[in-house]
Design a protein around this motif. Structure first.
Motif: not given
Length: 836
Positions: A224, A248, A259
């Motif tokens: 991420v 995402a 996410l």
């Protein structure tokens, strides 16, 4: 070479086929090659042949380079080189990095200097634990690694408490990653820093973290962060709302909620591993400190030393098959999880009631060996669930331990949809699942107020179980809870009560804050929905628990008093009291009557501005013998305005408050009819001596900033606005224009306002409901729109919850009758257009 590295780096970051750990590793390898070339050429230029090495530390040392990561590099030397030559060599390495625009954390030290600095600075020592050789003399790097690890293990009893304090301070500063809408992936609790701390603990050899799922959780957070760096082009760890859709999409996830859910699950795994590991560290350090006086006693010939705590092997029974050992709850030696399906709930309930953590080994044994509960559950299983939920604050940690090993979804399969589910309303502090547990915790403190605390606690746990399903979560939740309650083993009558509580868990607070309680239709509709006094009692407690568990903006003494007033009225209807007794006009206080009379006699506005407070609900349970009473709870600043009835009062008063930068948290408008015997009564058109009406506006306000304005200034501006000498519209427009000159902080784009007609909410008026983003002057714009629509505002009920305003306006036509459906819809559209 820098140009070649830059081009290769850019190609690597743009490769769609390579991401995650392979890309981070490849980026680290590419950077190693570049820095190796820089060190080699720099050594030749500086005339240094041997005795130096380049060492990667921290995240770079672990080979985890994100697109915008800092380069943490140590130039290590044996002390034999000339200082000027070393400085020249450092410049040959550092300056090309800076020229590339990369962030560099660098140092030049001998091994002894590095060890000394590490001993003084914990963060330096943590970075050196991940030291990795890049170039130069490998023996020099290997010697440093060996020495640093030896130092860390020798100093661990002293340094690990320091590390834990550092982690706790960071958590207090940045919050818990698994509950934040805009989390810091690195610094928040459960983030990448905590994962690094777990590696350091493992390196100390004192304790090790539960490894199941930990590597995957850490990898997901790094993935991420990589996507965040590429989306923003910046070295940021804060997953801001405006970046979440792009991140995402880059990770090929369905949406931003998916996410966040993955981020929360990862943070929960790391956070739980941290809790277990730090508990083990404390146990080991406690055992070591206890062994020293015993050893001294034995060496001194005085026999075995006595301690204040129990021996590590001592077991205290807590429940059937459950014991306490060394500050944790474990299974008894005779426990047989494979034969006792109630054992997980019995163990959890015993741990929560004792306020002790569940042993990791015990939870894993329960998860691996326990067979499913029969359906419906046996009575003991249901009782143990209620006992667990009623334990208060200690329920949370026990529940998290069960959830970490998958036991909760095994007991309650419907839990899977709410687990780690984000709530994007900023009023909510928690994810859906944690909010449900927190509501049960709050409900446990209110259990003495109800006759069926078991129903209250189960309803608290399940009231939002419908979130994650399409449509109204209360409607979906009602269907789900009927099935869940039956499986748990409640009888048909109790299932009906639980279903009603879940279906209407928002009914009391929404009605109390948005509807006219003097209207007979309001109270009667709530009574019809609730059905009986037992359900009403439970719903009252559930409403308070739900709001308290939501966040500070969701509950106040003001809201509590409105809900209590509604409950009192509904209880009277359910008890069979005549409806006429319930629709008497709202009682006017002595102060309100005084203001109304003065306003009528003077023909001008009269104001009173002061703080209000009310005793909290616990005041009813004050000690009768001592006479002690809890301290009153402040409910904000109350502004009372009495003004002779005339068109546009609501909009005008709201505009004056906005000009004075007063935020309206709650408002109520109603007409007060004065008795005809008052002196100075105005004659009506038919010659009768009937008293006239005064509008009474009761506001709860707060200053946007600074102190509150003086009541005299408010009154003067209100009089000017009413007589037309103060142009409210123009003044507010000037202020809005001034705001637009300055750039505002980028944030969430608020959804458009929604104006609807609430059919059947009143027999005496039409209810127009407005939901919008709270903003200065909002109530003024709504009031003007209603005035322009040609309707009369009979009463208004304004409620602000966080950044959202939910306002209800009871309007009539010129004759005082409710609007016809088509006309009502037209008025709603006009207000919607006015709000834009």
């Amino acid at each position: 070479m820098p140009g070649g590295y830059a081009a290769a780096r850019l190609r690597l970051l743009q490769e769609g086929s390579r991401s995650g750990p392979p890309r981070r590793s490849a980026l680290a390898d590419l950077t190693d090659q570049w820095l190796t070339a820089l060190l080699t050429s720099g050594s030749r230029a500086a005339g240094i042949g041997t005795g130096v090495s380049l060492v990667a530390v921290g995240g770079y040392g672990r080979g985890e380079l994100s697109p915008r990561s800092d380069l943490d590099v140590l130039l290590l030397h044996d002390g034999s080189a000339d200082r000027a030559a070393l400085a020249a060599l450092a410049d040959q390495v550092w300056y090309p990095v800076w020229d590339m625009g990369l962030a560099l954390d660098h140092s030049v030290r001998t091994p002894e200097e590095a060890r000394t600095t590490a001993g003084e600075d914990l963060k330096v020592q943590l970075g050196l634990l991940d030291a990795r050789h890049i170039a130069g003399d490998p023996a020099l790097t290997a010697g440093l690694r060996t020495a640093v690890l030896a130092d860390w293990r020798a100093q661990a009893p002293k340094r690990l408490p320091e590390l834990r304090e550092l982690c706790q301070e960071r958590a207090e500063r940045h919050g818990e990653l698994q509950f934040l809408l805009e989390p810091d992936l690195k610094e928040a609790r459960g983030g990448l820093r905590d994962a690094t701390a777990l590696r350091a603990i493992a390196a100390s050899w004192l304790a090790d973290a539960p490894r199941e799922g930990l590597a995957d959780a850490r990898r997901r957070l790094l993935d991420v962060r990589d996507a965040l760096h590429l989306a923003t082009g910046r070295a940021t760890d804060r997953l801001a709302l405006q970046e979440q859709d792009q991140v995402a999409a880059d990770l090929r996830l369905l949406d931003a909620d998916t996410l966040l859910r993955q981020v929360y699950e990862s943070a929960r795994t790391i956070g739980y591993a941290g809790d277990v590991t730090w508990r083990e560290v404390e146990r080991v350090l406690r055992a070591r400190s206890a062994s020293r006086p015993r050893l001294r006693g034995l060496l001194g010939g005085r026999g075995r030393a006595t301690g204040t705590g129990s021996d590590a092997g001592e077991r205290s029974p807590l429940a059937e098959g459950v014991v306490e050992q060394d500050g944790e709850v474990v299974l008894a030696r005779t426990a047989r999880p494979e034969r006792d399906p109630v054992l997980p709930l019995r163990t959890a309930a015993a741990a929560a009631q004792a306020g002790l953590p569940l042993s990791l080994h015990a939870v894993r044994r329960l998860a691996a060996a326990t067979r499913p509960l029969p359906v419906p559950w046996p009575p003991e299983a249901r009782e143990q669930l209620v006992t667990l939920l009623g334990a208060g604050e200690s329920t949370v940690a026990v529940w998290e331990a069960l959830e970490a090993e998958g036991l909760i979804t095994r007991l309650l399969p419907d839990w899977e949809r709410v687990r780690c589910r984000p709530q994007r309303n900023p009023v909510h502090r928690w994810t859906v699942d944690r909010h449900l547990v927190e509501t049960a915790v709050r409900a446990s403190a209110l259990s003495r107020r109800v006759g069926r605390p078991d129903l209250l606690l189960v309803a608290a746990l399940l009231h939002d179980i419908g979130k994650g399903w399409p449509g109204d979560h209360s409607v979906a939740g009602e269907t789900i809870v009927r099935d869940v309650a039956a499986r748990i083993g409640f009888d048909r009558a109790d299932v009906t009560v639980l279903a009603t509580l879940v279906r209407h868990h928002l009914l009391l607070v929404e009605t109390a804050t948005r509807r006219d309680l003097d209207d007979p239709a309001t109270v009667r509709s709530v009574a019809d929905a609730v059905g009986g006094p037992v359900t009403l009692e439970l719903l009252h407690a559930l409403t308070e628990a739900d709001a308290l568990a939501t966040g500070p903006a969701a509950w106040s003494a003001w809201r509590g008093s409105l809900v209590a007033d509604l409950v009192k009225r509904v209880a009277a209807v359910l008890a069979g009291e005549p409806a006429a007794d319930q629709i008497a006009p709202q009682e006017t206080t002595a102060e309100q009557e005084r203001l109304a009379v003065e306003s009528w006699r003077t023909g001008s506005p009269v104001l009173a501005l002061h703080a209000r407070s009310e005793a909290p609900p616990e005041a009813e349970a004050a000690d009768a013998d001592t006479g002690d009473q809890p301290e009153p709870e402040p409910i904000g600043v109350e502004l009372l305005i009495a003004v002779p009835d005339q068109p546009g009062v609501l909009a005008t008063a709201a505009g004056v408050l906005a000009l004075h930068r007063l935020t309206v948290r709650a408002a109520d408008l109603r007409a007060v009819e004065l008795p005809p015997e008052l002196d100075g009564v105005r004659e009506t058109a038919d010659g009768s001596g009937r008293g006239g009406d005064v509008l009474l506006l009761s506001w709860r306000v707060a200053a946007e900033y600074g102190s509150l304005p003086q009541a005299a200034r408010l009154r003067n501006d209100l009089m000017r606005a009413l007589d037309g000498s103060l142009d409210i519209v123009a003044r507010l427009a000037e202020r809005e224009a001034a705001y637009r000159k300055y750039p505002r902080r980028r944030g969430v784009h608020a959804p458009p306002p929604r104006v609807t007609v609430a059919p059947g909410s009143s027999q005496l008026a039409t209810v127009i409901e407005v939901r919008a983003q709270d903003a200065p002057g909002l109530l003024h714009r709504i009031g003007r729109a209603l005035e322009d629509a040609g309707v009369t505002v009979r009463s208004a009920h304004v409620s602000t919850l966080g950044a959202n305003a939910v306002d209800a306006f009871y309007v009539t036509d010129a004759s005082g009758a409710p609007l016809q459906p088509m006309r009502a819809a037209e008025v709603a559209r006009e207000v919607q257009r006015a709000l834009g």
